[in-house]
Design an enzyme around this catalytic site. Structure first.
Site, PDB file in Angstrom:
ATOM      1  CG  ASP A  67      -6.749  19.506  -2.734  1.00  0.00           C
ATOM      2  OD1 ASP A  67      -8.249  18.600  -2.742  1.00  0.00           O
ATOM      3  OD2 ASP A  67      -6.317  18.729  -1.395  1.00  0.00           O
ATOM      4  CB  VAL A  96      -4.234  10.251   1.521  1.00  0.00           C
ATOM      5  CG1 VAL A  96      -3.591  10.495   3.078  1.00  0.00           C
ATOM      6  CG2 VAL A  96      -5.413   9.207   0.992  1.00  0.00           C
ATOM      7  CB  THR A 155      -4.301  14.586   8.039  1.00  0.00           C
ATOM      8  OG1 THR A 155      -4.831  15.026   7.870  1.00  0.00           O
ATOM      9  CG2 THR A 155      -4.033  14.167   9.545  1.00  0.00           C
TER      10      THR A 155
HETATM   11  P1  13P Z   1      -7.259  13.451   5.177  1.00  0.00           P
HETATM   12  O1  13P Z   1      -6.738  15.053   5.723  1.00  0.00           O
HETATM   13  O2  13P Z   1      -7.987  13.887   6.130  1.00  0.00           O
HETATM   14  O3  13P Z   1      -6.169  13.003   4.563  1.00  0.00           O
HETATM   15  O4  13P Z   1      -8.141  14.956   4.048  1.00  0.00           O
HETATM   16  C1  13P Z   1      -7.366  15.098   3.253  1.00  0.00           C
HETATM   17  C2  13P Z   1      -8.345  16.040   1.824  1.00  0.00           C
HETATM   18  O5  13P Z   1      -9.754  15.339   1.668  1.00  0.00           O
HETATM   19  C3  13P Z   1      -7.258  17.478   1.296  1.00  0.00           C
HETATM   20  O6  13P Z   1      -8.749  17.449   0.372  1.00  0.00           O
END
Ligand code: 13P
Length: 282
Positions: free
Chosen positions: A82, A231, A233
């Site tokens: 990611d 997702v 956070t």
């Molecule tokens: P959040 O932490 O806001 O859910 O975003 C996750 C994200 O987009 C990781 O690439």
């Protein structure tokens, strides 16, 4: 079913109008929770590792743990990098047995983002991995009022076809009003912009910054063309809160921490799988 590149599963999701989740991980308990949720819901899933983890001493065993779990899993699991920040990050992920990568050149000028993404795509496609890139820039929730809420960083639909054609990228992350992390205020998604982008290209579209969006916002975004939702956070914040509550109990056994963390991930990930319509598609 086991360890897979996610692209054919995302294409099916795009065709059938549901979305697959990418969940970021930090440790064994979060990984175990994600696997348990995906298996309980019979859903394909992307288990994601942030680029920073690749610099850690445990990067290789960490990736190996996810790969080994995926190989034994009855559902399709992608191990995806990611926000790879460089070509080198992406090559490192390939060497560690990842099945897919996101290269994030979204803060760079358009032509530089194109050139870097193209280089990653050439390397990744040579070994059967799919690549996600970002056009426009998804900012952070803490700066939401000064950035996303002002439409700053939004994807320009006129750039989309040129970007996809020039890079041959497989998955496109778009900036339509979400942000990473906890929002200052409420997120507002521009679904007309999303529909416009959707009409310009035929590859799966990815929504970052899933935490803080309502279930209805997810459903609307998926109906308007999103096939992948990231997702992170919410999983970590919710789990940290539950761990804090558990730790208040006197003499809580060490082993309870792991159980609380894994159970929290099972519950939150299961919720997202249901909301995204991924349940039953594994
Ligand atoms: P959040 O932490 O806001 O859910 O975003 C996750 C994200 O987009 C990781 O690439």
């Amino acid at each position: 079913m086991s360890l897979v590149s996610i692209l054919p599963y995302l294409k099916r999701a795009q065709h059938d109008h549901y979305a697959l989740p990418l969940f970021d991980t930090a440790d064994m308990y979060s990984i175990d929770g994600i696997f348990a949720a995906a298996e309980e819901k019979h859903a394909p899933v992307m288990v994601a590792v942030y680029a920073g983890v690749l610099e850690q001493l445990n990067a290789r065993p960490f990736a190996a743990y996810i790969r080994t779990r995926a190989e034994a899993s009855p559902v399709p699991v992608s191990l995806i990098l990611d926000h790879g920040g460089s070509f080198e990050h992406c090559i490192k992920a390939m060497a560690l047995g990842f099945t897919d990568v996101m290269y994030d050149g979204s803060s760079l000028p358009f032509e530089e983002n194109v050139a870097n993404t193209r280089a990653v795509v050439r390397a990744a496609h040579a070994v059967g991995m799919a690549v996600e890139a970002e056009l426009g820039h998804v900012g952070s929730g803490a700066e939401y009022q000064e950035f996303g809420a002002q439409r700053k960083g939004f994807t320009n639909p006129d750039d989309v076809e040129r970007f996809v054609a020039a890079t041959d990228v497989d998955i496109l992350a778009v900036a339509i009003g979400t942000a990473h992390g906890l929002y200052a205020g409420e997120p507002h998604l521009d679904l007309d912009l999303l529909r416009e982008i959707r009409s310009r290209v035929d590859i799966p579209l990815s929504l970052h910054g899933g935490s803080g969006c309502s279930d209805q916002q997810f459903r609307d975004a998926i109906a308007a063309g999103i096939s992948k939702v990231n997702v992170a956070t919410d999983l970590f914040v919710t789990t940290a809160r539950r761990l804090t509550e558990a730790a208040r109990a006197e003499d809580m056994p060490y082993f309870t921490f792991g159980k609380v963390a894994t159970t929290s991930f099972i519950e939150r990930c299961g919720h997202y799988l249901d909301v995204f319509g991924a349940t039953g598609n594994g």
